[in-house]
Structures are given as C-alpha cells and as structure tokens.
Scaffold this motif. Structure first.
Motif: not given
Length: 364
Positions: A72-75, A140-145, A164-172
């Motif tokens: 998951d990448v947050l631009l 920008a930030s990136a995290q892996a699930y 820690p989680m950097i930003f909110s994960a998708p609701n799905s």
C-alpha cells in the motif's frame, strides 16, 4: 509436519461441512522491511515532471514466507500515480494481476505477492507532479500487509503489518499490528514523514507582478514578473494588450496613455506544458496637469514688485515651481507667486513655471 491441515465433518445424513484449516508452523514468522526512494531526490523539479519511486519489500533470511502480501503506497496530494513494474528477487513471486492498481491514483495498492525468506519484491512506480502542485517538499509512505501465519484458522481477509502502521488501511481488509498468537508484528514500514530518501522538491511556478504604477501620461509603463527558470510569460491587459515572451520584464508602452489604465494578468507555461494560475496587477495612469496660465505683473522700474498670478482652480492640490535667471528657483502651493518685492535689473530674463499634482508635472 509443517503445513496446512484441513478438516471437514460429515453427519449421519451424509452432509459434509465447509472445511476448516489449521496452519502448523516452524515457529518462525516473516520479518519484512519496506524501503522507498525517488530518482530525483535532492533536485528541484517543475510542475508536470515525471517521477520514479522505487519501493522494495524484503523478507529476512531464515524465516518463513510472507504470503498474500499487499503493498500500500500513499502519495502526497500533488503527485499522481501512472504505472508500475515489478521485479522479484529470490523465490518471491506473484500472479500477473499484481500490477493492477487496487487503490487510487493517490493511494495505489498492489497485491497478492509471496516473499520468500531472503527474497524481495521491487516495485517501480511511475508518477507525475501535477500541474497544480504548489512549491514545497513532498513525501510519500508505504506499508505492507500479509496473511498472519500464527492464526489457527486461516482467514484470507485478515492481515498483519509491522508495527506501527503508518497510515490507515483500506476498509475492505482487516489489518492488525499484532500476531494472532500475541505480540507486535516484527519488521518495518516506510514512513515518509520521518525519512527523506523519497522526498520530492517542487519549485515555485506562481508568478508575482511588480509595476512602476502609478505613472503619469507620456511616461514609460513597465511590468515585471517573478523570475522563474525555463518558462514563457503570457501577458494580457486593457485595450487589447497581449505579450508572450521568455523575459520576465516587459515595457507596455514608452508613451503611456489613459487607455492603459486597468488590470494586467500574467501566466507562465513551463517546458512540460503546465500553465500557472494567473497573477494580476492594477495599473493607474494619472493625467498631466495642463500648462499653467499666468497673469504677470511686469515691473518696468527697478525697486517695484514682480509677481505672477496662476489660474489653476481646476487642478487638485497643485504645487508650483518657478525657475528663472540668476539661479532663481521657487516652489510654493500659493497661486500668487511673488518673485521680488523690489525688482532689480539683473532679474530680467525668461521665467519657466510648471504645476505638479498627484505626482505628475505639467508642460511649462
């Protein structure tokens, strides 16, 4: 004995349940690290520039696979995703569909990778600075699930991510920073607010206007905009004025008239075809006062008074300047000008009178 065990139950009527699965593990869990960089790091870019982000998700050697992994990448707002390519290292892999963006242009998301111990997945993201991006530093930030290998019942919709989680994960999907067996998930995500290897510096492309207004009719009217490298300036103004130039300063007229009063607008266009928001400036042109009309009192004899009376009742706040022989120079706001109460012969000659009002000076 390591692997996935599945059980079903069948009742006396011959009906069989849905299967339940159990993961039997070696006791080792994946240990992921997410890194991110940008190829133009440290350079100032202009609006519309292409960017290349490299995101690498690596798994430590000697642990188990990270399965079902989603990156998951947050631009930042102002930078837009365009495309991605994927490179695998070691025994890592994924289906062809992993390059499909499951997110948005600002939050691209790619998934269902398997990262082997000692292996990695490298994603190269092609993005672009928006034409409307403001100047500043963008991060920008990136995290892996990935699927929790410690869960007793495999649930492919529940994921874990390094704490820690950097930003909110998708609701799905459901994402936790703790293992089902307890404890925080090991590894690291990439936090662009704390790191700088992916920082993008965007230069200013919003012009500001300076002018020599207010000016008097007959003078030079000049305008200038902020110096911005490698752009074209587009000017428009009253009375059909248009100018396109690579120079930031222009001369509107070397003989300004009242028709040039109004609002002037400039935009700049860079080499990527991006055009700035407009900047505006109001130009004020003031008329010259009319040439003075004087009623002289000519002294015919030495010793008598010499004065001028100026007719200027229609001129607002006039100031009179009179120069004459023998370095005579007088400035006054009175329309009756006394040159001398006792004139002498050396005062003979030509006297020149001008009127100033609102910063403009009349013809003599």
């Amino acid at each position: 004995m390591i692997g996935t065990y599945t059980v079903t139950v069948t009742n006396s009527n011959g009906c069989t349940s849905a299967p339940a699965s159990l993961n039997v593990l070696s006791g080792l869990t994946p240990d992921l690290s997410v890194a991110m960089s940008e190829s133009h790091h440290g350079s100032s870019l202009i609006s519309g520039s292409p960017l290349t982000y490299t995101v690498t998700v690596s798994n430590q050697a000697g642990v188990c696979n990270a399965s079902g992994l989603i990156l998951d990448v947050l631009l930042p707002s102002g930078i837009t995703y365009q495309s991605v390519t994927v490179t695998y290292v070691g025994l890592s892999g994924g289906p062809a569909s992993v390059i499909t963006n499951q997110g948005s242009l600002l939050n691209p998301r790619f998934g269902n990778f398997v990262i082997s111990p000692g292996g990695s997945v490298v994603l190269t993201l092609i993005t672009q600075v928006d034409c409307t991006a403001l100047s500043g530093t963008y991060n920008a930030s990136a995290q892996a699930y990935y699927v929790d290998p410690t869960q007793s019942i495999v649930n492919s919709s529940k994921y874990i991510t390094p704490y820690p989680m950097i930003f909110s994960a998708p609701n799905s999907i459901s994402v936790s920073t703790s293992y089902a067996s307890g404890g925080s998930v090991s590894g690291t995500n990439y936090d662009g607010s704390l790191s700088s290897t992916e920082d993008v510096l965007v230069g200013n492309m919003i012009p500001a206007i300076n002018s020599n207004s207010p000016i008097c009719t007959g003078n030079i009217l000049s305008l200038s905009a902020s110096v911005i490298p490698n752009v074209t300036y587009h000017w428009i103004g009253p009375n059909g004025f248009i100018s396109t130039t690579t120079q930031n300063a222009i001369v509107v007229s070397d003989n300004t008239s009242m028709a040039m009063i109004g609002t002037y607008t400039v935009t700049v266009t860079n080499s990527n075809g991006c055009t700035s928001v407009p900047a505006t400036a109001s130009v004020i042109v003031r008329p010259l006062p009319p040439a003075p009309i004087v009623s002289p009192n000519f002294a015919t004899c030495s010793g008598g008074p010499l004065q001028l009376i100026v007719s200027s009742s229609t001129i607002p706040n006039p100031t009179y300047n009179l120069i004459g022989p023998n370095n005579f120079n007088l400035t006054t706001t009175l329309n009756t000008i006394l040159i001398s109460s006792s004139v002498s012969t050396n005062m003979s000659g030509v006297y020149t009178l001008t009127i100033s009002s609102n910063g403009c000076t009349s013809p003599p």
